[in-house]
Design an enzyme around this catalytic site. Structure first.
Site, PDB file in Angstrom:
ATOM      1  N   LYS A   1     119.423 -13.453  69.757  1.00  0.00           N
ATOM      2  CA  LYS A   1     120.707 -13.650  70.438  1.00  0.00           C
ATOM      3  C   LYS A   1     121.525 -14.640  69.610  1.00  0.00           C
ATOM      4  O   LYS A   1     120.975 -15.276  68.701  1.00  0.00           O
ATOM      5  CB  LYS A   1     120.506 -14.141  71.863  1.00  0.00           C
ATOM      6  CG  LYS A   1     119.897 -15.513  71.961  1.00  0.00           C
ATOM      7  CD  LYS A   1     119.920 -15.940  73.398  1.00  0.00           C
ATOM      8  CE  LYS A   1     119.430 -17.348  73.567  1.00  0.00           C
ATOM      9  NZ  LYS A   1     119.473 -17.810  74.909  1.00  0.00           N
TER      10      LYS A   1
ATOM     11  N   CYS B   1     110.444 -15.408  74.858  1.00  0.00           N
ATOM     12  CA  CYS B   1     110.069 -15.558  76.274  1.00  0.00           C
ATOM     13  C   CYS B   1     109.984 -14.239  77.038  1.00  0.00           C
ATOM     14  O   CYS B   1     108.917 -13.902  77.559  1.00  0.00           O
ATOM     15  CB  CYS B   1     111.044 -16.504  76.967  1.00  0.00           C
ATOM     16  SG  CYS B   1     110.904 -18.194  76.348  1.00  0.00           S
TER      17      CYS B   1
HETATM   18  N1  LIG Z   1     111.995 -21.242  73.593  1.00  0.00           N
HETATM   19  C1  LIG Z   1     112.539 -21.147  74.779  1.00  0.00           C
HETATM   20  O1  LIG Z   1     113.714 -20.776  74.939  1.00  0.00           O
HETATM   21  C2  LIG Z   1     111.735 -21.495  76.006  1.00  0.00           C
HETATM   22  C3  LIG Z   1     112.402 -21.710  77.240  1.00  0.00           C
HETATM   23  C4  LIG Z   1     111.654 -22.052  78.362  1.00  0.00           C
HETATM   24  C5  LIG Z   1     110.272 -22.144  78.265  1.00  0.00           C
HETATM   25  N2  LIG Z   1     109.644 -21.898  77.062  1.00  0.00           N
HETATM   26  C6  LIG Z   1     108.193 -22.032  77.009  1.00  0.00           C
HETATM   27  O2  LIG Z   1     107.895 -23.312  76.434  1.00  0.00           O
HETATM   28  C7  LIG Z   1     106.729 -23.238  75.594  1.00  0.00           C
HETATM   29  C8  LIG Z   1     107.073 -23.689  74.199  1.00  0.00           C
HETATM   30  O3  LIG Z   1     108.032 -22.792  73.658  1.00  0.00           O
HETATM   31  P1  LIG Z   1     108.779 -23.081  72.269  1.00  0.00           P
HETATM   32  O4  LIG Z   1     109.713 -21.965  72.047  1.00  0.00           O
HETATM   33  O5  LIG Z   1     109.249 -24.481  72.263  1.00  0.00           O
HETATM   34  O6  LIG Z   1     107.514 -22.967  71.262  1.00  0.00           O
HETATM   35  P2  LIG Z   1     107.506 -23.224  69.693  1.00  0.00           P
HETATM   36  O7  LIG Z   1     106.574 -22.223  69.136  1.00  0.00           O
HETATM   37  O8  LIG Z   1     108.897 -23.331  69.168  1.00  0.00           O
HETATM   38  O9  LIG Z   1     106.865 -24.682  69.568  1.00  0.00           O
HETATM   39  C9  LIG Z   1     105.549 -24.996  69.887  1.00  0.00           C
HETATM   40  C10 LIG Z   1     105.136 -26.222  69.065  1.00  0.00           C
HETATM   41  O10 LIG Z   1     103.860 -26.688  69.542  1.00  0.00           O
HETATM   42  C11 LIG Z   1     103.105 -27.121  68.424  1.00  0.00           C
HETATM   43  N3  LIG Z   1     101.677 -27.168  68.791  1.00  0.00           N
HETATM   44  C12 LIG Z   1     100.828 -26.143  69.018  1.00  0.00           C
HETATM   45  N4  LIG Z   1      99.602 -26.616  69.364  1.00  0.00           N
HETATM   46  C13 LIG Z   1      99.678 -27.969  69.367  1.00  0.00           C
HETATM   47  C14 LIG Z   1      98.761 -29.023  69.662  1.00  0.00           C
HETATM   48  N5  LIG Z   1      97.499 -28.766  70.045  1.00  0.00           N
HETATM   49  N6  LIG Z   1      99.203 -30.297  69.563  1.00  0.00           N
HETATM   50  C15 LIG Z   1     100.468 -30.560  69.184  1.00  0.00           C
HETATM   51  N7  LIG Z   1     101.392 -29.604  68.907  1.00  0.00           N
HETATM   52  C16 LIG Z   1     101.004 -28.328  68.999  1.00  0.00           C
HETATM   53  C17 LIG Z   1     103.453 -26.119  67.334  1.00  0.00           C
HETATM   54  O11 LIG Z   1     103.132 -26.598  66.042  1.00  0.00           O
HETATM   55  C18 LIG Z   1     104.956 -25.931  67.564  1.00  0.00           C
HETATM   56  O12 LIG Z   1     105.720 -26.845  66.823  1.00  0.00           O
HETATM   57  C19 LIG Z   1     106.240 -21.790  75.712  1.00  0.00           C
HETATM   58  O13 LIG Z   1     105.290 -21.717  76.732  1.00  0.00           O
HETATM   59  C20 LIG Z   1     107.492 -21.029  76.106  1.00  0.00           C
HETATM   60  O14 LIG Z   1     107.199 -19.851  76.818  1.00  0.00           O
HETATM   61  C21 LIG Z   1     110.349 -21.597  75.939  1.00  0.00           C
END
Ligand SMILES: NC(=O)c1ccc[n+]([C@@H]2O[C@H](COP(=O)([O-])OP(=O)(O)OC[C@H]3O[C@@H](n4cnc5c(N)ncnc54)[C@H](O)[C@@H]3O)[C@@H](O)[C@H]2O)c1
Length: 435
Positions: free
Chosen positions: A322, A261
């Site tokens: 982390k 992030c």
């Molecule tokens: N990881 C964190 O701590 C966190 C915290 C707050 C916000 N976010 C935000 O949330 C969002 C997701 O983050 P994350 O860490 O969960 O991502 P991630 O990469 O762990 O997971 C994303 C998932 O989406 C799936 N995906 C992609 N395209 C797709 C589609 N068209 N249809 C269905 N599934 C699809 C992928 O296969 C993957 O499993 C990002 O925008 C991130 O910035 C993340």
């Protein structure tokens, strides 16, 4: 309520599972078939404390199901959350292709009133674009809302179910009322639901992450100054953080921020500023400081052993960006290991949860060890890159016995320099005089 979640990563799976845990019927969708297969069997494909138990329970009670097709999941739901990844593209902007693709599939599948919630972190104005995409296929009986997520990996369930606040970026009273009801289970201790326009909601998420990144770069600069002037960062940090106007969070010196992030969100906000002729100098500086901080430990190692590390073996404890996560995206450990390898060192690593991810990144260029003590065997020095709890009180005698010489480069200030001195270790940490 029937809810569809698109994307089963750290955010999507936690969101879906916590909504199921509060009684809703949730269908989680992902394009990754292998991931969906393992989730159907109750296997969580990444490490997040407490999540596997909740997934299993809600699977068993049939409130949580996993699919690979968006259409049917959306068709039976009233609310869809988009939680797909928004990684950095080559220009530093957020890559929104997965968000737009998901929006299009939602547009094609909806029948009757539907709320589409953007929970992925997306630049200001994305909700407007998503609304256009859905409208192309679905008429106008829908609302697009921005509900950014603030959970932290490692304490995601606690953060989701007891958030500091819930932000609802909504343009319609109907959507606001439904989302307020959905989130009411998580705001029972007077933590507020803040309703605002969508653009403000989108920007709030970036403002939060950027502020936290600023704090980390600030304390790292103060730590570096401490070393230069002969001050002690732990004293300065305590003096600083006991000021109630400042507080103690995100003021620990180290080897720079990483993760999926902060790096990308800081970049994306700089990029948004640029799009509106605003030169975000503060964030550019935070980024530059962070970039430099990631090389600090390597400079120390080379200062001690010489620039050429051929013939040297270094043990590393901690790889995740982390503790309490297996996530290595943009982890400082990657920069450190690549630099040490380039200088000729052999690397032996241990991390309680990230070894599989590390193997995917480094293959057989480094060696992997199941315990922290195994990683030490025959090494010239120990580097600590992640502050896992289990590294805080190690058996120092075992460290001494395993290392060729008792040298520790601690990127997380885990140990008391006076104790290290008494134990005859050569000990480098951040913002404190080396001993
Ligand atoms: N990881 C964190 O701590 C966190 C915290 C707050 C916000 N976010 C935000 O949330 C969002 C997701 O983050 P994350 O860490 O969960 O991502 P991630 O990469 O762990 O997971 C994303 C998932 O989406 C799936 N995906 C992609 N395209 C797709 C589609 N068209 N249809 C269905 N599934 C699809 C992928 O296969 C993957 O499993 C990002 O925008 C991130 O910035 C993340």
């Amino acid at each position: 309520m029937n809810i569809a979640i698109i994307g089963t990563g750290y955010v999507g799976l936690v969101t879906g599972t916590c909504f199921a845990e509060s009684g809703n019927e949730v269908t989680c969708v992902d394009i990754d078939r292998a991931r969906i297969e393992s989730l159907r069997g109750g296997e969580v494909p990444f490490y997040e404390p407490g999540l596997a138990e909740l997934v299993k329970r809600n699977l068993k009670e049939a409130r949580l199901t996993f699919e690979t097709e968006v259409g049917p999941a959306v068709a039976k739901s009233m609310i869809t959350f988009i939680t797909v990844g928004t990684p950095m593209d080559s220009s530093g902007a957020a890559d929104l292709s997965a968000v737009f693709k998901a929006a299009e599939e939602v547009g094609k599948a909806v029948s009757g009133y539907h709320i589409l919630v953007l929970k992925s972190t997306v630049p200001v104005g994305t909700s407007d674009k998503v609304e256009e995409i859905v409208a192309r296929h679905a008429g106008d009986d829908f609302d697009v809302c921005s509900v950014p997520e603030f959970l932290k990996e490692g304490s995601a369930i606690e953060d989701f179910t007891r958030p500091d606040r819930v932000i609802l970026g909504c343009q319609s009273e109907r959507a606001t009322a439904i989302l307020r009801e959905l989130h009411s289970a998580f705001v029972r201790t007077d933590n507020p639901i803040l309703v605002m326009d969508r653009r403000s909601a989108e920007l709030t998420k970036y403002a939060c992450n950027s502020m936290l990144a600023l704090r980390i770069s600030f304390i790292n600069e103060i730590a570096n100054l401490c070393e230069a002037v002969g001050a002690e960062i732990s004293h300065v940090r305590r003096g600083l953080s006991s000021d109630r106007r400042i507080g103690s969070h995100f003021l620990f010196p180290g080897i720079g921020y990483g993760g999926s992030c902060f790096p990308k969100d800081v970049q994306a906000l700089i990029r948004t500023g640029r799009d509106y002729n605003l030169d975000f100098r503060l964030l550019q500086a935070a980024e530059a400081v962070n970039h430099k901080q990631k090389s600090l430990l390597v400079e120390r190692v080379q200062g001690y052993f010489g620039a050429d590390l051929k013939g040297r073996t270094l043990a590393i404890w901690g790889l995740a960006f982390k503790p309490r996560t297996d996530d290595m995206r943009e982890a400082p450990s990657i920069t450190v290991i690549e630099s040490l390898l380039a200088a000729g060192a052999a690397i032996r690593v241990h991390d309680p949860e990230s070894l599989a991810n590390a193997r995917r990144l480094f293959g057989d260029r480094i060696s992997y060890h199941a315990t922290n003590y195994d990683a030490l065997a025959g090494a010239d020095a120990l580097l600590i890159l992640t502050e896992w709890n289990e590294f805080r009180h190690p058996n120092f005698q075992r460290i001494r016995d395993a290392l060729k010489q008792p040298v520790i480069f601690d990127g997380r200030n885990l140990y008391d320099p006076a104790l290290m001195k008494a134990l005859h270790f050569t000990y480098y940490s951040i913002g404190r005089r080396p001993i």
